[in-house]
Scaffold this motif. Structure first.
Motif, PDB file in Angstrom:
ATOM      1  N   PHE A   8       9.443   5.779   6.358  1.00  0.00           N
ATOM      2  CA  PHE A   8      10.118   4.995   5.326  1.00  0.00           C
ATOM      3  C   PHE A   8       9.866   5.570   3.937  1.00  0.00           C
ATOM      4  N   THR A   9       8.616   5.926   3.652  1.00  0.00           N
ATOM      5  CA  THR A   9       8.328   6.441   2.319  1.00  0.00           C
ATOM      6  C   THR A   9       9.033   7.780   2.083  1.00  0.00           C
ATOM      7  N   GLU A  10       9.144   8.618   3.110  1.00  0.00           N
ATOM      8  CA  GLU A  10       9.867   9.881   2.943  1.00  0.00           C
ATOM      9  C   GLU A  10      11.338   9.627   2.608  1.00  0.00           C
ATOM     10  N   MET A  11      11.963   8.706   3.330  1.00  0.00           N
ATOM     11  CA  MET A  11      13.370   8.431   3.074  1.00  0.00           C
ATOM     12  C   MET A  11      13.577   7.743   1.728  1.00  0.00           C
ATOM     13  N   MET A  12      12.648   6.919   1.314  1.00  0.00           N
ATOM     14  CA  MET A  12      12.777   6.259   0.014  1.00  0.00           C
ATOM     15  C   MET A  12      12.599   7.260  -1.126  1.00  0.00           C
ATOM     16  N   GLU A  17       0.821  -1.208   0.000  1.00  0.00           N
ATOM     17  CA  GLU A  17       0.000   0.000   0.000  1.00  0.00           C
ATOM     18  C   GLU A  17       0.859   1.263   0.000  1.00  0.00           C
ATOM     19  N   LEU A  18       2.081   1.159   0.491  1.00  0.00           N
ATOM     20  CA  LEU A  18       2.959   2.325   0.570  1.00  0.00           C
ATOM     21  C   LEU A  18       3.655   2.630  -0.752  1.00  0.00           C
ATOM     22  N   VAL A  19       3.667   1.666  -1.660  1.00  0.00           N
ATOM     23  CA  VAL A  19       4.337   1.881  -2.944  1.00  0.00           C
ATOM     24  C   VAL A  19       3.688   3.037  -3.693  1.00  0.00           C
ATOM     25  N   ALA A  20       2.366   3.170  -3.556  1.00  0.00           N
ATOM     26  CA  ALA A  20       1.658   4.261  -4.236  1.00  0.00           C
ATOM     27  C   ALA A  20       2.142   5.631  -3.762  1.00  0.00           C
ATOM     28  N   ASP A  21       2.654   5.704  -2.520  1.00  0.00           N
ATOM     29  CA  ASP A  21       3.159   6.973  -2.002  1.00  0.00           C
ATOM     30  C   ASP A  21       4.577   7.276  -2.492  1.00  0.00           C
ATOM     31  N   ILE A  22       5.288   6.254  -2.943  1.00  0.00           N
ATOM     32  CA  ILE A  22       6.660   6.429  -3.432  1.00  0.00           C
ATOM     33  C   ILE A  22       6.682   6.677  -4.934  1.00  0.00           C
ATOM     34  N   LYS A  23       5.751   6.071  -5.633  1.00  0.00           N
ATOM     35  CA  LYS A  23       5.791   6.060  -7.100  1.00  0.00           C
ATOM     36  C   LYS A  23       5.815   7.451  -7.736  1.00  0.00           C
ATOM     37  N   PRO A  24       5.124   8.473  -7.200  1.00  0.00           N
ATOM     38  CA  PRO A  24       5.225   9.793  -7.837  1.00  0.00           C
ATOM     39  C   PRO A  24       6.656  10.313  -7.931  1.00  0.00           C
ATOM     40  N   ALA A  25       7.520   9.904  -6.985  1.00  0.00           N
ATOM     41  CA  ALA A  25       8.909  10.365  -7.009  1.00  0.00           C
ATOM     42  C   ALA A  25       9.654   9.823  -8.220  1.00  0.00           C
ATOM     43  N   THR A  26       9.328   8.613  -8.664  1.00  0.00           N
ATOM     44  CA  THR A  26       9.949   8.065  -9.877  1.00  0.00           C
ATOM     45  C   THR A  26       9.202   8.506 -11.133  1.00  0.00           C
ATOM     46  N   ASP A  27       7.883   8.582 -11.048  1.00  0.00           N
ATOM     47  CA  ASP A  27       7.098   8.981 -12.219  1.00  0.00           C
ATOM     48  C   ASP A  27       7.516  10.360 -12.729  1.00  0.00           C
ATOM     49  N   GLN A  28       7.701  11.305 -11.802  1.00  0.00           N
ATOM     50  CA  GLN A  28       8.020  12.660 -12.245  1.00  0.00           C
ATOM     51  C   GLN A  28       9.412  12.774 -12.854  1.00  0.00           C
ATOM     52  N   ARG A  29      10.233  11.757 -12.653  1.00  0.00           N
ATOM     53  CA  ARG A  29      11.567  11.731 -13.246  1.00  0.00           C
ATOM     54  C   ARG A  29      11.650  10.777 -14.439  1.00  0.00           C
TER      55      ARG A  29
END
Length: 448
Positions: free
Chosen positions: A437-441, A381-393
């Motif tokens: 964790f999501t912030e640091m990732m 469930e937390l992957v959705a919170d990380i994915k925007p960081a890769t999507d925008q790049r």
């Protein structure tokens, strides 16, 4: 009457001892927001100080190898406390260490997949000492496990570890460590110029939310394909279904569960080499069909393989020598193993029964793909919170669990007080770790 007085004194003494024990063993849960803690400030500073990735000096080269580490003797079957350390009796399928080594003239890394429940902390400590023997450092290694609950146990001391994986056996630590070193060294000998490509396909119907949450699960099968100029190919595959198709009471067999069946099929039909890592499994269980454990494994692996095989023609490997790896030592709140919603055992007691292990996050960029490794059962469930960081790049994202240690489950913070196994029994380091964790990732993605 004298007997009653003596009995009363004994009972009073026992009551005083119980009160004293509770006073020194139990404490309230600390709900201080993580942004206000010292461990957060220290980890954020370490993140800021991580070095920039060096520019590639040569085209990407890749090599791969696997080593059979099935012991010639039985061991406890790691995975379920209900087995109480019972040994497996039959080798259903052998267990391996698999490694892919990548270099680009300025950076080298070894990706290591273990056919184990987790990455044993004792193995990590041994690797930190011995990796220089083969020209690597721990900081060069990205490691994960398939999370089979029917693999070798006996790899960690301490009461909690022995409940999960049986009595500690130093031979297992040595065997796994030697297997990793051999696999990395052998992979180096096969290095050749290579291209890399990424693909993914949805398999959300093959998983379910074990904690009854309402967030989006990470149901994609994710693939990295490496193709040498010689024509040889390797597949790195991640998926977020728990490898628990063997019933918890069925510890008779040593097995890689469905990940083993999957890589065997991929190596027979689709690639020269395949490596599987458990993805963000912290919220998910497998939706399997079959009358027996073995039938469930065949059917589940077959369903995954069929989707992978339909996706492979869409993956077109390309030259890309971008390669970088980061290791972030991760501060944590003091241990918070709970006995009630708002009460926990004190750190000294937790450490006495589990041990003290360092934790860290790993980030590996290969071409246009970022891999993030967490030392836990990390929630999909937390992957959705990380994915925007890769999507925008414009980058692809692969999240894996069981990287270099084990600190329990990390799930969304809104479930912290939910009385489930994942959120109550296996959350060992307090509230707000999902956001932390999501912030640091996301910070690691920015660094890459």
């Amino acid at each position: 009457m004298k007997f009653l007085r003596i009995l009363g004194r004994i009972l009073l003494g026992l009551l005083v001892l119980i009160i004293l024990f509770v006073a020194v063993s139990v404490a309230p849960v600390d709900r201080t927001p993580y942004q206000q803690t010292t461990y957060y400030a220290e980890t954020k500073q370490r993140l800021a100080e991580l070095p920039a990735s060096p520019e590639p000096k040569a085209p990407l080269q890749a090599g791969w190898a696997k080593v059979n580490i099935t012991p010639p003797y039985t061991t406890p079957t790691g995975g379920y406390g209900v087995r109480r350390g019972k040994h497996w009796e039959v080798v259903s399928d052998s267990i391996y260490v698999r490694s892919i080594v990548l270099i680009n003239g300025s950076t080298k890394t070894a990706i290591v997949g273990l056919d184990l429940l987790i990455t044993p902390p004792a193995v990590v400590e041994a690797l930190k000492k011995r990796l220089p023997q083969i020209g690597f450092r721990w900081e060069d290694v990205y490691i994960g496990a398939i999370h089979s609950h029917n693999s070798v146990g006996g790899w960690a001391p301490g009461l909690v570890s022995e409940l999960i994986a049986g009595d500690f056996d130093e031979r297992i630590v040595q065997r796994v460590t030697e297997g990793i070193l051999t696999a990395i060294a052998s992979a180096q000998k096969t290095l050749a110029p290579a291209q890399v490509g990424y693909g993914q396909t949805d398999a959300s119907d093959l998983i379910r939310n074990r904690i009854g949450g309402d967030g989006p699960l990470d149901g994609n099968i994710r693939l990295l394909k490496f193709q040498k100029t010689t024509g040889e190919t390797a597949l790195l595959c991640t998926f977020a279904g728990h490898a628990t198709l063997f019933d918890g009471r069925n510890g008779r067999y040593l097995s890689r569960d469905y990940p083993g069946s999957l890589v065997d099929r991929l190596e027979r039909k689709d690639a020269d080499f395949a490596l599987f890592m458990a993805g963000a499994v912290g919220s998910t269980g497998p939706e399997a069909k079959g009358r027996t454990d073995f039938e469930e494994i065949r059917n589940y692996a077959g369903a995954l393989a069929a989707r992978i095989e339909r996706t492979l023609p869409q993956i077109q490997p390309k030259p890309d020598s971008t390669l970088s790896i980061l290791t972030l030592p991760l501060g944590l709140r003091e241990p918070h193993a709970r006995i009630l919603t708002d009460w926990r055992v004190r750190p000294w007691l937790f450490n006495a029964v589990y041990g003290e292990y360092p934790s860290e996050l790993k980030a590996l960029r290969i071409g246009q793909t970022v891999m993030l490794g967490a030392p836990c059962d990390f929630s999909g469930e937390l992957v959705a919170d990380i994915k925007p960081a890769t999507d925008q790049r414009g980058l692809n994202l692969m999240v894996t669990s069981f990287d270099g240690g084990y600190i329990g489950y990390v799930t969304p913070d809104r479930y912290y007080d939910k009385p489930t196994y994942e959120t109550r029994d296996m959350n060992w380091f307090g509230p707000y770790n999902g956001a932390y964790f999501t912030e640091m990732m996301r910070g690691l993605v920015a660094k890459l």
